[in-house]
Design a protein around this motif. Structure first.
Motif, short mmCIF file in Angstrom:
data_model
loop_
_atom_site.label_atom_id
_atom_site.label_comp_id
_atom_site.label_asym_id
_atom_site.label_seq_id
_atom_site.Cartn_x
_atom_site.Cartn_y
_atom_site.Cartn_z
N UNK B 193 0.82 -1.22 0.00
CA UNK B 193 0.00 0.00 0.00
C UNK B 193 0.85 1.27 0.00
N UNK B 194 2.06 1.21 0.51
CA UNK B 194 3.00 2.32 0.35
C UNK B 194 4.41 1.75 0.43
N UNK B 195 5.38 2.54 -0.02
CA UNK B 195 6.75 2.08 0.01
C UNK B 195 7.24 1.93 1.45
N UNK B 196 8.17 0.99 1.70
CA UNK B 196 8.63 0.77 3.07
C UNK B 196 9.34 1.97 3.69
N UNK B 197 10.02 2.78 2.86
CA UNK B 197 10.73 3.93 3.42
C UNK B 197 9.72 5.04 3.78
N UNK B 198 8.67 5.17 2.98
CA UNK B 198 7.62 6.14 3.31
C UNK B 198 6.93 5.72 4.61
N UNK B 199 6.73 4.42 4.79
CA UNK B 199 6.10 3.91 6.03
C UNK B 199 6.99 4.22 7.23
N UNK B 200 8.29 3.97 7.06
CA UNK B 200 9.24 4.24 8.15
C UNK B 200 9.23 5.70 8.55
N UNK B 201 9.19 6.58 7.55
CA UNK B 201 9.17 8.02 7.83
C UNK B 201 7.87 8.41 8.55
N UNK B 202 6.76 7.89 8.05
CA UNK B 202 5.45 8.26 8.62
C UNK B 202 5.31 7.75 10.06
N UNK B 203 5.80 6.56 10.30
CA UNK B 203 5.69 5.98 11.65
C UNK B 203 6.71 6.61 12.59
N UNK B 204 7.83 7.00 12.01
CA UNK B 204 8.91 7.60 12.81
C UNK B 204 10.09 6.63 12.89
N UNK B 205 11.26 7.10 12.40
CA UNK B 205 12.43 6.21 12.40
C UNK B 205 12.78 5.78 13.81
N UNK B 206 12.60 6.68 14.77
CA UNK B 206 12.98 6.30 16.14
C UNK B 206 12.09 5.17 16.67
N UNK B 207 10.84 5.15 16.21
CA UNK B 207 9.95 4.07 16.64
C UNK B 207 10.34 2.75 15.97
N UNK B 208 10.63 2.83 14.66
CA UNK B 208 11.03 1.61 13.94
C UNK B 208 12.31 1.04 14.57
N UNK B 209 13.26 1.93 14.83
CA UNK B 209 14.53 1.49 15.42
C UNK B 209 14.28 0.86 16.81
N UNK B 210 13.44 1.51 17.60
CA UNK B 210 13.15 0.99 18.95
C UNK B 210 12.56 -0.42 18.89
N UNK B 211 11.70 -0.65 17.90
CA UNK B 211 11.03 -1.96 17.80
C UNK B 211 12.03 -3.03 17.33
N UNK B 212 12.81 -2.71 16.31
CA UNK B 212 13.78 -3.71 15.81
C UNK B 212 14.81 -4.02 16.91
N UNK B 213 15.26 -2.98 17.60
CA UNK B 213 16.25 -3.17 18.68
C UNK B 213 15.64 -4.02 19.81
N UNK B 214 14.38 -3.75 20.12
CA UNK B 214 13.72 -4.52 21.18
C UNK B 214 13.57 -5.99 20.77
N UNK B 215 13.23 -6.22 19.51
CA UNK B 215 13.13 -7.62 19.02
C UNK B 215 14.48 -8.31 19.15
N UNK B 216 15.54 -7.58 18.80
CA UNK B 216 16.90 -8.13 18.88
C UNK B 216 17.23 -8.51 20.31
N UNK B 217 16.91 -7.60 21.24
CA UNK B 217 17.23 -7.85 22.66
C UNK B 217 16.34 -8.95 23.25
#
Lengths: 283, 237
Positions: B193-217
């Motif tokens: 429905x939209x490009x992944x980078x547009x989604x990342x920007x709209x959601x907020x890079x800091x939120x995306x990073x926080x979620x991926x980092x949390x999954x890693x931990x």
């Protein structure tokens, strides 16, 4: 218009779709397929798709006849001599593709463009053993190729700027949106789309939710199909093989590790829609 | 219903806009905070006239967030559930911070997620799910379907999308393709429905990073290591 005739190797689903896209640019198309049955099926499929376009008013009956008149299939390799623009769409076997391009190099001019529709093999590896490797590039279409707008264009290590430009121009004349990608495993789409399947399978393995719930949630966010519906549609054998090939090509990178659940479906022959059962039943 | 929201304005405002049939309080010590016009801004919890549902949309696990949850629990009735954003911290972990774990319910909350017709919630491990009907009824009142998933960081959609975004950012970082090519590829070839980078920007890079980092931990699998460029995007947002 350059390259009045496009030569396509392989009359399977991809080859036929690419043939239609090339025919609709006003070019002649010659499809080579060694198997008589494949050639017969390809002719019938192209005729049917063009007929459908007439029914929908996208093509007049005269245009269809003219387009079909420019379409030819052959099982005689020597008839490909003199081709100027070749797109291969044969099975994803490096040795097969290499052999075909090498044999063609022997009967075609040195500047004939060799484009490969590979979705997963390295363009550099494919071109390395072929005379004049600067004329080889990737040209990855998506199924059905006559309808899907995207084409990934991939220059290998040896690809010349002239070849790259010729492939980009051909894609644009077919009405496609061409995007350039580096010659790395999975290029753009097959790589970025991998987590859509892999992460969904991982969540299923961890029992975060069942497959129907995951599909429902993903659809609620605007995707036409959830990951499990889509894997059933693609076929688990095909999807598993793409994941496995990326995993191997990236030397065991954990992001691409194939799922045990999908492997088990493949081993059980539950390949999705085409066998009547996958995550869902279609019987 | 009386709803009390806490957390980042970008998420709270989406909810307040959608909940215009209800009375929405937003609790924040920041008196200058930008709010939707149908929200009542309170700087003290005693200004709230009996909340029926509490929301906390902070993403990360911070001491400030823990203190806020303790304050919300101490200042409101025991029968009122507290829906806490569990995209980067599991509901079970959030519940373990509080004196009343049975009041905690995890919820997937990020900018833009409310555009979907479904809202994901997750109960902490071992929860008696006492507030199930009340939450389902509330979500239905704002035109959203409740989807219950088991408690894990990222729930379903945020986890799936963040992993796609992480891969797209890696492709960008490695120079496999430029941003325009990535976005066109994923919308045209696989109908995202939209490009992944547009989604990342709209959601907020800091939120995306926080979620991926949390999954890693949390999951301890190297498949979840964040792309180095994702961290940079989050730091410079």
């Amino acid at each position: 218009m350059t390259h009045q005739t496009v030569t396509i190797l392989g009359g399977g689903a991809m080859g036929r779709g690419i043939a239609i896209a090339a025919l609709l640019t006003g070019r002649s198309v010659l499809v080579y397929d060694a198997f008589r049955n494949s050639r017969d099926r390809a002719w019938a499929a192209v005729e049917k798709i063009l007929g459908g376009m007439v029914d929908k008013g996208k093509l007049s009956a005269e245009q269809r006849d003219r387009v079909l008149g420019a379409f030819r299939l052959t099982g005689e390799f020597h008839e490909l001599a003199g081709s100027s623009f070749v797109i291969e769409a044969v099975p994803e076997l490096m040795d097969l593709k290499r052999q075909l391009f090498t044999d063609l190099a022997g009967i075609c001019p040195a500047d004939t463009i060799f484009a490969s529709n590979t979705s997963s093999l390295s363009i550099t590896a494919l071109s390395a053993a072929i005379p004049n490797p600067e004329r080889v590039a990737g040209m990855h279409f998506f199924n059905p190729a006559h309808l899907m707008k995207l084409v990934e264009v991939i220059p290998g290590r040896f690809t010349s700027l002239e070849t790259l430009e010729a492939v980009l121009q051909m894609a644009e004349e077919m009405g496609k949106t061409a995007v350039e990608a580096k010659d790395t495993p999975g290029f753009i789409v097959n790589r970025i789309a991998r987590p859509f399947y892999n992460e969904a399978l991982r969540m299923l393995e961890e029992n975060v939710a069942d497959h129907a719930t995951i599909d429902r949630i993903v659809r609620a966010h605007g995707f036409r199909m959830g990951p499990f519906e889509l894997m059933d549609f693609i076929g688990h054998d095909v999807n598993y093989e793409v994941t496995r090939s990326l995993y191997d090509a990236f030397n065991g990178e954990p992001r691409y590790r194939p799922s045990q659940i999908q492997r088990s479906l493949v081993e059980a022959g539950l390949l999705g829609r085409k066998t009547g059962r996958g995550f869902y039943s279609y019987e | 219903m009386n709803l009390l929201f806490t957390g980042p304005a970008a998420i709270v405002n989406d909810w307040v806009s959608l909940c215009d049939e209800h009375r929405c309080y937003v609790y924040s010590r920041d008196a200058k905070r930008h709010l939707s016009k149908n929200a009542l801004h309170v700087t003290h919890l005693d200004e709230v006239d009996g909340a029926d549902l509490l929301f906390n949309f902070h993403v990360a696990a911070t001491e400030k967030r823990q203190a806020l949850l303790a304050e919300l629990i101490a200042s409101t009735k025991n029968s009122v559930p507290l829906l806490c954003n569990s995209v980067a911290v599991s509901a079970t972990e959030i519940a373990s911070w509080t004196a009343k774990p049975e009041r905690i319910i995890g919820i997937a909350a990020l900018p833009t997620l409310l555009a979907a017709e479904a809202v994901e919630i997750a109960y902490p491990h071992g929860s008696a799910r006492r507030h199930h009907e009340a939450v389902a009824e509330f979500l239905s009142s704002i035109g959203r379907r409740m989807e219950v998933v088991n408690d894990e960081v990222g729930l379903v959609y945020p986890r799936l999308m963040c992993m796609i975004v992480n891969e797209a950012v890696l492709v960008l970082q490695q120079g496999v393709a430029n941003e325009d090519a990535i976005e066109k590829s994923m919308t045209l070839a696989v109908n995202y429905p939209q490009g992944p980078l547009a989604w990342g920007k709209a959601v907020g890079w800091k939120h995306v990073y926080a979620i991926v980092k949390a999954l890693h931990e949390q999951l301890g699998d190297d498949r979840y290591r964040p792309a180095p460029l994702l961290r940079k995007l989050a730091l410079t947002e």
